[in-house]
Design an enzyme around this catalytic site. Structure first.
Site, PDB file in Angstrom:
ATOM      1  N   GLY A   1       1.150  -1.171   0.379  1.00 31.86           N
ATOM      2  CA  GLY A   1       0.109  -0.248  -0.290  1.00 31.86           C
ATOM      3  C   GLY A   1       1.068   1.209   0.026  1.00 31.86           C
TER       4      GLY A   1
ATOM      5  CG  ASN B   1       0.917   3.467  -5.140  1.00 35.83           C
ATOM      6  OD1 ASN B   1       1.201   2.164  -6.202  1.00 35.83           O
ATOM      7  ND2 ASN B   1       2.047   4.599  -5.342  1.00 35.83           N
TER       8      ASN B   1
ATOM      9  CG  LEU C   1     -10.402  -4.737 -11.780  1.00 32.00           C
ATOM     10  CD1 LEU C   1     -10.281  -3.416 -12.223  1.00 32.00           C
ATOM     11  CD2 LEU C   1     -10.426  -5.593 -10.846  1.00 32.00           C
TER      12      LEU C   1
ATOM     13  CG  HIS D   1       2.405  -0.609 -16.139  1.00 33.04           C
ATOM     14  ND1 HIS D   1       2.346  -1.995 -15.660  1.00 33.04           N
ATOM     15  CD2 HIS D   1       3.913  -0.540 -17.351  1.00 33.04           C
ATOM     16  CE1 HIS D   1       2.995  -2.861 -16.325  1.00 33.04           C
ATOM     17  NE2 HIS D   1       3.570  -1.868 -16.748  1.00 33.04           N
TER      18      HIS D   1
END
Length: 232
Positions: free
Chosen positions: A13, A15, A88, A104
């Protein structure tokens, strides 16, 4: 729909912590982290619990990821950051068009389809002269959505992945903050033509479009304070 963001996470986590720190430092006024949704118990969910942010884990193998869709609809974020190590379902993408974004660690479309530091390693093995980051919209194809913002950092002879990742990570955080603000009525929604570069971890890095740079982004005490140096 609220002026808030949901993070989909699988790892530490980094970011998430950066965006939360930006909120705390007044860099992102009015923004709220509404929830942290994960595919496992991980560092991101630990951080969310410690900060009092709602968090929940989901089985991403569930058909159509329906529980995830239901949760996102209930929370109602303006933007969803999809830094989760899962693909997803088409139903998720179709339900939230234009609201899903991903970070990315390459200049897409180069070195797409991999996660974490792998794109940087692949880039170095290929012999690139620049490594980069891309924040892009999420669509039905992996790493194929339209870029929102990109950064580029020069590679020096003999550089290794570990030599570059502090700069790449910082650039990714800054690019992500700009992309989130693009969903809000914030100054960084407009391109800043006065400056396109920043010193990120001691390396001059370039952005397009140019975000609004904050003093904290080049302040080592800021990165040390929130424990993000070199993390991903």
């Amino acid at each position: 729909m609220s002026d808030g963001v949901v993070f989909l996470c699988s790892g530490g986590g980094g970011n998430l912590r950066f965006v939360d720190a930006c909120i705390g430092h007044g860099i992102a006024p009015g923004l709220r982290i509404l929830a942290v949704l994960t595919d496992r118990d991980c560092g991101a969910s630990d951080y969310a619990r410690a900060k009092g942010i709602p968090t929940r884990s989901f089985d991403f193998a569930q058909p159509a990821q329906q529980e995830l869709v239901d949760e996102l609809q209930a929370v109602g974020p303006s933007v969803v950051v999809t830094t989760v190590h899962r693909i997803l379902a088409p139903e998720v993408v179709a339900t939230f068009p234009g609201r899903l974004i991903n970070l990315h660690y390459s200049l897409l479309p180069a070195f797409s389809g991999s996660i974490g530091t792998a794109p940087v390693r692949q880039a170095l093995e290929y012999g690139v002269r620049f490594v980069g980051t891309t924040v892009h919209f999420v669509d039905e194809m992996v790493d194929a959505g339209t870029p929102i913002i990109q950064s580029a950092t020069p590679v020096s002879p003999g550089d290794r992945v570990e030599d570059l990742m502090d700069s790449v990570f910082r650039c990714g955080c800054i690019a992500l903050m700009h992309a989130i603000d693009a969903f809000r009525a914030m100054p960084s929604r407009k391109e800043n033509t006065e400056r396109a570069f920043i010193s990120a971890g001691g390396r001059l890095s370039f952005f397009s479009p140019s975000p609004v740079f904050r003093a904290e982004y080049e302040n080592e005490a800021f990165w040390d304070e929130i424990g993000l140096r070199g993390q991903r």
